[in-house]
Write an enzyme that holds these catalytic residues in place. Structure first.
Site, PDB file in Angstrom:
ATOM      1  N   GLY A 140      21.674 -18.494 -12.170  1.00 24.10           N
ATOM      2  CA  GLY A 140      21.982 -19.556 -13.128  1.00 24.10           C
ATOM      3  C   GLY A 140      23.208 -20.360 -12.723  1.00 24.10           C
ATOM      4  N   THR A 141      24.224 -19.679 -12.223  1.00 24.58           N
ATOM      5  CA  THR A 141      25.463 -20.378 -11.843  1.00 24.58           C
ATOM      6  C   THR A 141      25.175 -21.409 -10.755  1.00 24.58           C
ATOM      7  OG1 THR A 141      26.772 -18.442 -12.410  1.00 24.58           O
ATOM      8  CG2 THR A 141      27.796 -20.029 -10.923  1.00 24.58           C
TER       9      THR A 141
ATOM     10  N   ASN B  85      25.092 -18.762 -25.020  1.00 25.82           N
ATOM     11  CA  ASN B  85      25.035 -17.347 -24.635  1.00 25.82           C
ATOM     12  C   ASN B  85      25.899 -16.446 -25.509  1.00 25.82           C
ATOM     13  OD1 ASN B  85      26.806 -19.154 -23.041  1.00 25.82           O
ATOM     14  ND2 ASN B  85      27.684 -17.243 -22.305  1.00 25.82           N
TER      15      ASN B  85
ATOM     16  N   SER C 270      17.673 -18.088 -14.886  1.00 20.98           N
ATOM     17  CA  SER C 270      18.173 -16.954 -14.102  1.00 20.98           C
ATOM     18  C   SER C 270      17.305 -15.734 -14.375  1.00 20.98           C
ATOM     19  CB  SER C 270      19.617 -16.679 -14.522  1.00 20.98           C
ATOM     20  OG  SER C 270      20.096 -15.533 -13.873  1.00 20.98           O
ATOM     21  N   ALA C 271      16.852 -15.067 -13.291  1.00 19.54           N
ATOM     22  CA  ALA C 271      15.886 -13.973 -13.458  1.00 19.54           C
ATOM     23  C   ALA C 271      16.444 -12.774 -14.221  1.00 19.54           C
ATOM     24  CB  ALA C 271      15.399 -13.518 -12.083  1.00 19.54           C
ATOM     25  N   HIS C 272      17.742 -12.478 -14.017  1.00 14.16           N
ATOM     26  CA  HIS C 272      18.230 -11.220 -14.602  1.00 14.16           C
ATOM     27  C   HIS C 272      18.415 -11.282 -16.116  1.00 14.16           C
ATOM     28  CE1 HIS C 272      22.746 -11.789 -15.128  1.00 14.16           C
ATOM     29  NE2 HIS C 272      22.465 -12.834 -14.388  1.00 14.16           N
TER      30      HIS C 272
ATOM     31  N   THR D 173      17.325 -18.666   4.442  1.00 15.24           N
ATOM     32  CA  THR D 173      16.126 -17.826   4.347  1.00 15.24           C
ATOM     33  C   THR D 173      15.938 -17.360   2.911  1.00 15.24           C
ATOM     34  OG1 THR D 173      16.435 -17.128   6.614  1.00 15.24           O
ATOM     35  CG2 THR D 173      15.021 -15.734   5.237  1.00 15.24           C
TER      36      THR D 173
ATOM     37  N   CYS E 278      31.085 -12.982 -18.430  1.00 18.45           N
ATOM     38  CA  CYS E 278      32.033 -13.520 -17.464  1.00 18.45           C
ATOM     39  C   CYS E 278      33.438 -13.543 -18.011  1.00 18.45           C
ATOM     40  CB  CYS E 278      31.660 -14.954 -17.088  1.00 18.45           C
ATOM     41  SG  CYS E 278      29.948 -15.140 -16.826  1.00 18.45           S
TER      42      CYS E 278
HETATM   43  N1  PLP Z   1      24.408 -19.991 -18.046  1.00 17.20           N
HETATM   44  C1  PLP Z   1      24.341 -19.189 -19.118  1.00 17.20           C
HETATM   45  C2  PLP Z   1      24.098 -19.773 -20.461  1.00 17.20           C
HETATM   46  C3  PLP Z   1      24.497 -17.802 -18.961  1.00 17.20           C
HETATM   47  O1  PLP Z   1      24.435 -17.013 -20.023  1.00 17.20           O
HETATM   48  C4  PLP Z   1      24.737 -17.293 -17.664  1.00 17.20           C
HETATM   49  C5  PLP Z   1      24.978 -15.843 -17.452  1.00 17.20           C
HETATM   50  O2  PLP Z   1      25.624 -15.197 -18.256  1.00 17.20           O
HETATM   51  C6  PLP Z   1      24.770 -18.180 -16.579  1.00 17.20           C
HETATM   52  C7  PLP Z   1      24.607 -19.524 -16.811  1.00 17.20           C
HETATM   53  C8  PLP Z   1      25.004 -17.693 -15.182  1.00 17.20           C
HETATM   54  O3  PLP Z   1      23.841 -17.100 -14.671  1.00 17.20           O
HETATM   55  P1  PLP Z   1      23.924 -16.110 -13.402  1.00 17.20           P
HETATM   56  O4  PLP Z   1      24.509 -14.831 -13.904  1.00 17.20           O
HETATM   57  O5  PLP Z   1      22.497 -15.950 -12.962  1.00 17.20           O
HETATM   58  O6  PLP Z   1      24.752 -16.782 -12.385  1.00 17.20           O
END
Ligand code: PLP
Length: 388
Positions: free
Chosen positions: A71-72, A151, A199-201, A237, A325
């Site tokens: 996601g980042t 989030n 984001s997959a996780h 890759t 984070c």
């Molecule tokens: N954006 C939101 C709203 C999120 O909740 C998160 C992860 O907590 C991210 C972005 C970042 O995703 P990633 O952990 O895959 O970098």
């Protein structure tokens, strides 16, 4: 002690079916998708298959998906990609003050490079007002970026309304849908977005893989330069096992989402009701109804969020004070402050996010443990004596 995991917004356990689907791509089927012999071509075809699963989940076309490291990266790619591809013409970006750090820090970076950024306020429930978006637009605006759902507090933003405003004004619209894809219906055309991060996780897939949806025709600067992978948008890759995992997670989400939304909403509401009934001076943060099915966020007066999470951990319950984070930082949540909470209320926040393996028994357990933890902490708190 069997632990109870209540931090699904931070990350989800990888679904066993996802792990099973990924495993061969570490061992027998290890080929590089760029190789022209069969190992490589097989890897290429599973990437194509995974891309189709992702497109089906969000109503996109396959050429509109670029795999990223999560996601980042997707957020950074969207924001910097649009800004740098168009910087000589327009240099203004609109976002909200409650975005994930991946968006906020990307915008701050742009400010250092001479762009101007408007950080829109939110109301007490964490909602962006589409009227404010409209007012912030200038003839220099190139991009609007507002998250689909927050989030920390789970508020679902008025993306459809903002999408219409962006379209009318001819401005690119990005949404960070990391917390919604796979959890509530997401359709890029219904939402009216040009770019969307996932984001997959967060949807029972592996960590380190995600995707950016880029509407056909959007003009972006490539993010990573090198080889021809991902149609030159993002060289390197491919993470074949990760991409296969994301594809399988997307497929499972499509099959299970509606039922799971109902189940989680009912557990969520039981948890909210129980907390507010059993703990005095506790307040729900975030919108009461426009809310993710898995999110509970409360502020508990006279106690600190960190103390609650540490004490819950001693009882085998994994919870958080806010986003993963920032939970190790002692700064109060920028989201709660933007919603108008005082520093004390923001410090007293607790986020409980539920998921696929949360049971009603676990909800009952937390409803038993949390009031005891709060009473114990309040008994020791100087804040209680001075204020109550
Ligand atoms: N954006 C939101 C709203 C999120 O909740 C998160 C992860 O907590 C991210 C972005 C970042 O995703 P990633 O952990 O895959 O970098």
């Amino acid at each position: 002690m069997k632990r109870i995991y209540l931090d699904y917004a931070a990350t989800t356990p990888t679904h066993p079916e996802v792990v099973k689907a990924m495993l061969p791509y570490f061992t027998d089927d290890f080929g590089n998708p760029s190789s022209i012999y069969s190992y490589g071509q097989e890897a290429k075809s599973v990437i194509d298959e995974a891309r189709i699963q992702v497109t089906k989940l969000i109503g996109a076309r396959d050429k509109e998906i670029v795999f990223t490291s999560g996601g980042t990266e997707a957020d950074n790619f969207a924001i910097k990609g649009i800004a740098f591809a168009n910087e000589n013409k327009r240099d203004h970006v609109i976002t909200s003050s409650i975005e994930h750090h991946a968006v906020i820090e990307a915008c701050k970076f742009l400010e250092k490079r001479g762009f101007s950024v408007t950080y829109l306020p939110v109301d007490e429930n964490g909602l962006v007002d589409p009227g404010d978006v409209k007012k912030a637009i200038t003839n220099k605006t190139i991009l609007i970026s507002v998250m689909h759902a927050n989030n920390e507090v789970g508020t679902i933003e008025p993306i459809v309304e903002i999408g219409k405003i962006a379209k009318e004004a001819g401005i690119y619209f990005h949404t960070d849908a990391v917390q919604t894809v796979g959890h509530i219906p997401v359709d890029v055309n219904e939402l009216g977005v040009d770019l969307l991060s996932m984001s997959a996780h967060k949807l029972y897939g592996p960590k380190g893989i995600g995707a950016l949806y880029i509407r056909k025709g959007a003009k972006l600067a490539s993010f990573i330069h090198g080889g021809e992978q991902e149609r030159r948008w993002r060289a390197g890759t491919e993470n074949v096992p990760g991409i296969v995992g994301l594809g399988r997670a997307a497929k499972l989400a499509r099959q299970e989402m509606i039922e799971e939304m109902e189940r989680l909403t009912s557990l969520r509401d039981k948890l909210i009701k129980g907390i507010l009934e059993r703990i005095d001076h506790a307040h729900l943060n975030g919108h009461p109804s426009r809310r993710l099915p898995n999110n509970v966020n409360v502020s508990v007066d006279f106690v600190e969020g960190e103390s609650m999470t540490l004490n819950l951990d001693l009882e085998g319950i994994c919870a958080s004070t806010g986003s993963a984070c920032s939970s190790s930082s002692l700064e109060p949540s920028h989201v709660l402050l933007a919603m108008g909470l005082s520093h004390e209320q923001a410090h007293g926040s607790l986020r409980l996010t539920i998921g696929k393996w949360t049971t009603v028994e676990e909800i009952e357990k937390i409803l038993d443990v949390l009031p005891r933890v709060v009473s114990k902490l309040r008994a020791m708190s100087p804040l209680v004596k001075s204020t109550r």
